[in-house]
Design an enzyme around this catalytic site. Structure first.
Site, PDB file in Angstrom:
ATOM      1  N   LYS A  28      10.876  28.723  -2.245  1.00  6.39           N
ATOM      2  CA  LYS A  28      10.414  27.671  -1.360  1.00  6.39           C
ATOM      3  C   LYS A  28      10.623  28.019   0.105  1.00  6.39           C
ATOM      4  O   LYS A  28      10.027  27.425   0.984  1.00  6.39           O
ATOM      5  CB  LYS A  28      11.047  26.325  -1.711  1.00  6.39           C
ATOM      6  CG  LYS A  28      12.560  26.258  -1.676  1.00  6.39           C
ATOM      7  CD  LYS A  28      13.005  24.840  -2.033  1.00  6.39           C
ATOM      8  CE  LYS A  28      14.161  24.785  -2.987  1.00  6.39           C
ATOM      9  NZ  LYS A  28      15.412  25.385  -2.513  1.00  6.39           N
ATOM     10  N   LYS A  42      10.188  36.986  -6.401  1.00  2.00           N
ATOM     11  CA  LYS A  42      10.231  35.659  -7.008  1.00  2.00           C
ATOM     12  C   LYS A  42       9.561  34.627  -6.100  1.00  2.00           C
ATOM     13  O   LYS A  42       9.516  34.799  -4.885  1.00  2.00           O
ATOM     14  CB  LYS A  42      11.670  35.257  -7.330  1.00  2.00           C
ATOM     15  CG  LYS A  42      12.442  34.609  -6.208  1.00  2.00           C
ATOM     16  CD  LYS A  42      13.776  34.094  -6.714  1.00  2.00           C
ATOM     17  CE  LYS A  42      14.459  33.230  -5.665  1.00  2.00           C
ATOM     18  NZ  LYS A  42      13.992  31.841  -5.649  1.00  2.00           N
ATOM     19  N   LYS A  50      19.226  37.945   1.563  1.00  2.92           N
ATOM     20  CA  LYS A  50      19.069  36.943   2.616  1.00  2.92           C
ATOM     21  C   LYS A  50      19.548  37.467   3.972  1.00  2.92           C
ATOM     22  O   LYS A  50      18.996  37.108   4.994  1.00  2.92           O
ATOM     23  CB  LYS A  50      19.749  35.626   2.237  1.00  2.92           C
ATOM     24  CG  LYS A  50      19.014  34.931   1.094  1.00  2.92           C
ATOM     25  CD  LYS A  50      19.242  33.434   1.010  1.00  2.92           C
ATOM     26  CE  LYS A  50      18.237  32.832   0.019  1.00  2.92           C
ATOM     27  NZ  LYS A  50      18.437  31.423  -0.272  1.00  2.92           N
TER      28      LYS A  50
HETATM   29  P1  ATP Z   1      15.651  29.311  -1.344  1.00  2.00           P
HETATM   30  O1  ATP Z   1      14.540  30.277  -1.060  1.00  2.00           O
HETATM   31  O2  ATP Z   1      15.913  28.319  -0.257  1.00  2.00           O
HETATM   32  O3  ATP Z   1      16.904  29.959  -1.880  1.00  2.00           O
HETATM   33  P2  ATP Z   1      14.870  28.743  -4.026  1.00  2.00           P
HETATM   34  O4  ATP Z   1      13.425  28.515  -4.317  1.00  2.00           O
HETATM   35  O5  ATP Z   1      15.481  30.034  -4.431  1.00  2.00           O
HETATM   36  O6  ATP Z   1      15.057  28.412  -2.497  1.00  2.00           O
HETATM   37  P3  ATP Z   1      17.217  27.270  -4.872  1.00  2.00           P
HETATM   38  O7  ATP Z   1      17.537  25.905  -4.356  1.00  2.00           O
HETATM   39  O8  ATP Z   1      17.991  28.434  -4.344  1.00  2.00           O
HETATM   40  O9  ATP Z   1      15.659  27.525  -4.680  1.00  2.00           O
HETATM   41  O10 ATP Z   1      17.325  27.258  -6.463  1.00  2.00           O
HETATM   42  C1  ATP Z   1      17.138  26.096  -7.254  1.00  2.00           C
HETATM   43  C2  ATP Z   1      16.969  26.475  -8.710  1.00  2.00           C
HETATM   44  O11 ATP Z   1      15.674  27.033  -8.916  1.00  2.00           O
HETATM   45  C3  ATP Z   1      17.958  27.518  -9.214  1.00  2.00           C
HETATM   46  O12 ATP Z   1      18.380  27.139 -10.498  1.00  2.00           O
HETATM   47  C4  ATP Z   1      17.137  28.777  -9.291  1.00  2.00           C
HETATM   48  O13 ATP Z   1      17.606  29.639 -10.319  1.00  2.00           O
HETATM   49  C5  ATP Z   1      15.758  28.254  -9.636  1.00  2.00           C
HETATM   50  N1  ATP Z   1      14.700  29.131  -9.151  1.00  2.00           N
HETATM   51  C6  ATP Z   1      14.473  29.463  -7.872  1.00  2.00           C
HETATM   52  N2  ATP Z   1      13.393  30.263  -7.761  1.00  2.00           N
HETATM   53  C7  ATP Z   1      12.920  30.441  -9.022  1.00  2.00           C
HETATM   54  C8  ATP Z   1      11.802  31.155  -9.571  1.00  2.00           C
HETATM   55  N3  ATP Z   1      10.966  31.839  -8.816  1.00  2.00           N
HETATM   56  N4  ATP Z   1      11.612  31.132 -10.913  1.00  2.00           N
HETATM   57  C9  ATP Z   1      12.449  30.423 -11.691  1.00  2.00           C
HETATM   58  N5  ATP Z   1      13.518  29.725 -11.245  1.00  2.00           N
HETATM   59  C10 ATP Z   1      13.758  29.714  -9.929  1.00  2.00           C
HETATM   60 MG    MG Z   2      17.568  30.493  -3.917  1.00  4.46          MG
END
Ligand code: ATP
Ligand code: MG
Length: 336
Positions: free
Chosen positions: A204, A201, A119
């Site tokens: 969002k 990965k 990040k």
């Molecule tokens: P950001 O990019 O803002 O970090 P994020 O998509 O990584 O967003 P988080 O809020 O950090 O979302 O994570 C929420 C949950 O979703 C966590 O338990 C994380 O392990 C899971 N998660 C995030 N991305 C993935 C993915 N690509 N596949 C499976 N699980 C995911």
């Molecule tokens: Mg995340």
């Protein structure tokens, strides 16, 4: 949580209101949240608004997205009466415990976190200390509730490990205070990849919306995004090394339909990627349909959402305070 006498295991997880959750969040985490909330465990689910301040969202966006994320959790079917669904900043004990834990965390171990490195590389203009101490706040989120299991995707494994390390250190220095949490990683959905770059990965916060499917995307957008997902030139639906795009779509299809990879390979034997992608798109649309309907209904009832959030915060605070008081006492902070 009322049932602690029954010794139900405690589950805690949190999601940041940084955007609408993706299919990755759903298959990797949220679907498990819903499944785990249905009886066997005492579940606490939080909207991690404090965590999301690390990326400095617009205040109006943060406010709107926090309530939206709260509605998303309820729309998944998580019952706010039987579980504790709350907004992190409404329970001040998270920030308080985070400080105690900071003093039990070594600079070097926090500096090893790959998410911090990723990040800060992606956002060199805002490498704030909050981004660095993020895993300590996450440790506080978990340890406050004497959590047994934390349902997470693969990407959060390292953060859970550091939470365990911090807890262990605190327990060694001050005497047993925190339970050591275990990760609960769903099998197939644990690592949903970006549709445009399947080596990354699905996130969002990806600036390219074609890379992710948002849980609230319209049906036709879902179809479009899956149809334009990056694949390979082999034109054969099979799970294999070097076929990240197809592997990813197979994982998604498998999660939505319950079919195994073998079954999927047979189903699409002799068929092209076009047919396969249509089937994946339809499965995703169907999987998300009931959720979307319920979300729209809930967003029309803000009073209900606010009331639930208030109750959730009260219930969470009660348990959080028990652990915080214990930890403060053990560290030698003068008690009144
Ligand atoms: P950001 O990019 O803002 O970090 P994020 O998509 O990584 O967003 P988080 O809020 O950090 O979302 O994570 C929420 C949950 O979703 C966590 O338990 C994380 O392990 C899971 N998660 C995030 N991305 C993935 C993915 N690509 N596949 C499976 N699980 C995911
Ligand atoms: Mg995340």
């Amino acid at each position: 949580m009322e049932n602690t006498a029954e010794k139900k295991k405690i589950v805690l997880s949190a999601i940041q209101p940084t955007g609408t959750p993706t299919l990755g969040n759903y298959l990797g985490a949220l679907k498990n949240w819903k499944d785990m909330s249905e009886g066997e465990y005492n579940c606490l689910y939080a909207v991690a608004d404090l965590h999301s301040l690390t990326v400095r969202p617009e205040p109006a966006d943060l406010r709107r997205r926090t309530l939206e994320m709260y509605a998303i959790l309820l729309a998944l079917g998580i019952d706010p009466e039987k579980n504790i669904v709350f907004i992190q900043s409404h329970v001040p004990q998270h920030a308080q415990l985070s400080w105690l834990l900071s003093c039990c965390t070594q600079f070097g171990e926090a500096a090893r976190m790959t998410q911090f490195k990723d990040k800060s590389e992606k956002h060199p203009e805002n490498v704030n200390v909050g981004l660095f101490t993020y895993p300590i706040l996450m440790a506080a989120d978990i340890l406050l509730y004497q959590t047994d299991f934390v349902p997470i995707g693969e990407d959060q494994k390292q953060h859970l490990e550091i939470a365990r390390d911090i807890a262990e250190r605190f327990n060694t220095v001050y005497g047993n205070t925190f339970k050591l949490p275990e990760p609960f990683i769903g099998k197939i959905g644990a690592r949903v990849k970006s549709l445009q770059d399947p080596s990354q990965k699905m996130s969002k916060s990806d600036p390219n919306p074609k890379g992710y499917i948002s849980m609230l995307d319209d049906d036709n957008i879902i179809v479009k995004k899956i149809k334009s997902a990056v694949t390979d030139s082999e034109a054969k639906v099979r799970y294999a090394e070097g076929k990240d795009g197809i592997n990813n779509l197979m994982g998604i299809y498998s999660c939505c339909t319950g079919k195994t990879y073998d079954e999927i390979e047979k189903e699409f034997d002799g068929k092209g990627y076009g047919d396969f992608k249509s089937a994946v798109a339809e499965a995703v649309v169907e999987e998300l349909r009931p959720f979307k309907t319920e979300f729209n209904r809930l967003m029309g009832d803000k009073a209900y959402l606010t009331e639930c959030a208030k109750n959730g915060a009260e219930k969470a605070s009660y348990f959080a305070q028990r652990t915080l008081s214990k930890a403060m006492k053990k560290t030698g902070l003068f008690q009144l």
